[in-house]
Design an enzyme around this catalytic site. Structure first.
Site, PDB file in Angstrom:
ATOM      1  N   ARG A  22      13.109  -4.531 -36.144  1.00 56.31           N
ATOM      2  CA  ARG A  22      13.063  -5.207 -34.847  1.00 56.31           C
ATOM      3  C   ARG A  22      11.862  -4.759 -34.020  1.00 56.31           C
ATOM      4  NH1 ARG A  22      18.121  -5.064 -30.724  1.00 56.31           N
ATOM      5  NH2 ARG A  22      17.524  -2.853 -30.627  1.00 56.31           N
TER       6      ARG A  22
ATOM      7  N   LYS B 297      11.801  -6.601 -27.381  1.00 60.19           N
ATOM      8  CA  LYS B 297      12.313  -5.355 -26.789  1.00 60.19           C
ATOM      9  C   LYS B 297      11.121  -4.561 -26.253  1.00 60.19           C
ATOM     10  CE  LYS B 297      15.755  -1.719 -27.542  1.00 60.19           C
ATOM     11  NZ  LYS B 297      16.707  -2.222 -26.555  1.00 60.19           N
TER      12      LYS B 297
ATOM     13  N   GLU C 244      23.405 -12.503 -21.921  1.00 58.34           N
ATOM     14  CA  GLU C 244      23.571 -11.115 -22.341  1.00 58.34           C
ATOM     15  C   GLU C 244      23.718 -10.223 -21.127  1.00 58.34           C
ATOM     16  OE1 GLU C 244      20.017  -9.653 -24.263  1.00 58.34           O
ATOM     17  OE2 GLU C 244      18.706 -10.615 -22.789  1.00 58.34           O
TER      18      GLU C 244
END
Length: 381
Positions: free
Chosen positions: A136, A230, A263
């Protein structure tokens, strides 16, 4: 030789027009007994002090420190912090001295937010889902146009070695890829090379199965181009968390521009619907793809085999659908599986923790302690 002090009138922070070079009186002071900075009382420095004072009777001293004195103060400031090891590609090695766990201020991750990060849990000497989190961060780096300082396998070895040197068996490994140090401009074109940083710190993994309250966040949600990366740009996330805490809630829940549940500030959400027989989770298209959430979806198939669930799906969900669910839960490496019993002013079902959230937490804990090699990497201490 003593350290030098530079002392300014209180108003210099605002650059008061009455303060000019001609109004400053410079003189040397032979000694200073101590300096107090951010609540710490530091020992007397050795050498001369430079005092600058204006018409304002109140002045304050800023020490000009040697490198040894900086290290000494960093050691005092870091006392009690459980930082066990840090790797920095800038220095090309690992340190276990918290005073040396520093970043260059001209790193573009620091002053421009041009960096990405990820985390892996350390459970009984194993790194949980290291490869999933590593994949990721590499995707995030690519989307952020950050070239890699090393290939994937080298980064992986560095991360494992950093944990090994730390000796930590229960904690977290957090790591960053940055555009790197170089200057204070916007573009990283003058940065010689990107940087990799990693730190290991202890963490208490005490499990709390008590349900919590969440609120709908009023902080604007990140657009999908940024929400799916991220990055270190967590200002909206921090503001959302602060807003939730101010309202007596555990976390805020974002809703996207189409009215669908998105989220939390650093966790995904999931629901049990259709009479407690179906686990559903909002799509990952416009939010960060949570490694813990995706692993939980896989583990949930065991509950289907046992007859506790009929199906597991990823779907669009409205706030109204979510508040009418049989169960609601938060999913993430920081919370694992956290039951939600209230959203805004409405209870979720009967306002009690549900059996599916509890069962999913048990499955996740079992996976963390005895799961397959694909999710558990042994650290060679």
């Amino acid at each position: 030789m003593a350290s030098r002090f530079v002392s300014f009138p209180q108003s210099i922070a605002c650059f008061s027009p009455e303060l000019s070079f001609n109004t400053w009186n410079l003189r040397f002071l032979s000694e200073a007994q101590y300096s107090s900075v951010q609540g710490f009382r530091f020992p007397r420095t050795r050498g001369r002090t430079l005092l600058c004072s204006g018409s304002n009777s109140h002045s304050w001293n800023v020490p000009v420190l040697s490198s040894n004195e900086v290290v000494e103060r960093l050691k005092l400031a870091g006392e009690g912090r459980q930082f066990m090891a840090m790797y920095s590609s800038v220095v090309g090695g690992i340190t276990t001295d918290p005073a040396a766990m520093v970043l260059p201020l001209d790193d573009h991750m620091v002053h421009r937010g041009h960096g990405v990060f990820d985390t892996a849990m350390i459970i009984n000497g194993y790194l949980y889902e290291l490869d999933q989190h590593l994949d990721r961060i590499l995707r995030s780096a690519s989307m952020s146009k950050i070239p890699l300082p090393f290939d994937r396998e080298t980064i992986r070895k560095i991360l494992i070695q950093t944990v090994s040197v730390s000796g930590c068996r229960y904690g977290s490994l957090r790591y960053w890829l940055s555009a790197g140090p170089g200057d204070f401009l916007l573009s990283p074109s003058q940065c010689p090379k990107p940087a990799l940083y990693a730190i290991v710190y202890e963490k208490d993994f005490t499990i709390d199965r008590k349900g919590v309250k969440v609120v709908t966040s009023s902080i604007p949600i990140k657009p999908p181009e940024f929400a799916t990366v991220k990055s270190v740009n967590y200002l909206p996330n921090a503001l959302s968390q602060m807003e939730a805490e101010a309202k007596g809630a555990f976390a805020g829940i974002w809703v996207d521009n189409d009215g669908f549940i998105a989220e939390g500030p650093n966790m995904n959400v999931a629901f049990v619907v259709n009479g407690g027989k179906e686990l559903v989770m909002p799509r990952f298209d416009n939010v960060l793809s949570g490694c813990t959430a995706k692993r939980t979806l896989t583990l949930a198939e065991q509950l289907v085999s046992k007859g506790m669930l009929k199906s597991v799906r990823v779907v669009d969900m409205t706030v109204d659908d979510g508040k009418k669910a049989d169960e609601m839960m938060l999913l993430g490496s920081g919370v694992l599986v956290k039951p939600v019993i209230q959203w805004d002013d409405e209870l979720i079902a009967d306002g009690k923790e549900g059996p599916i959230a509890n069962a999913l937490l048990d499955l996740l804990l079992e996976d963390m302690s005895s799961g397959p090699p694909s999710v558990r990497v042994l650290v060679p201490y």
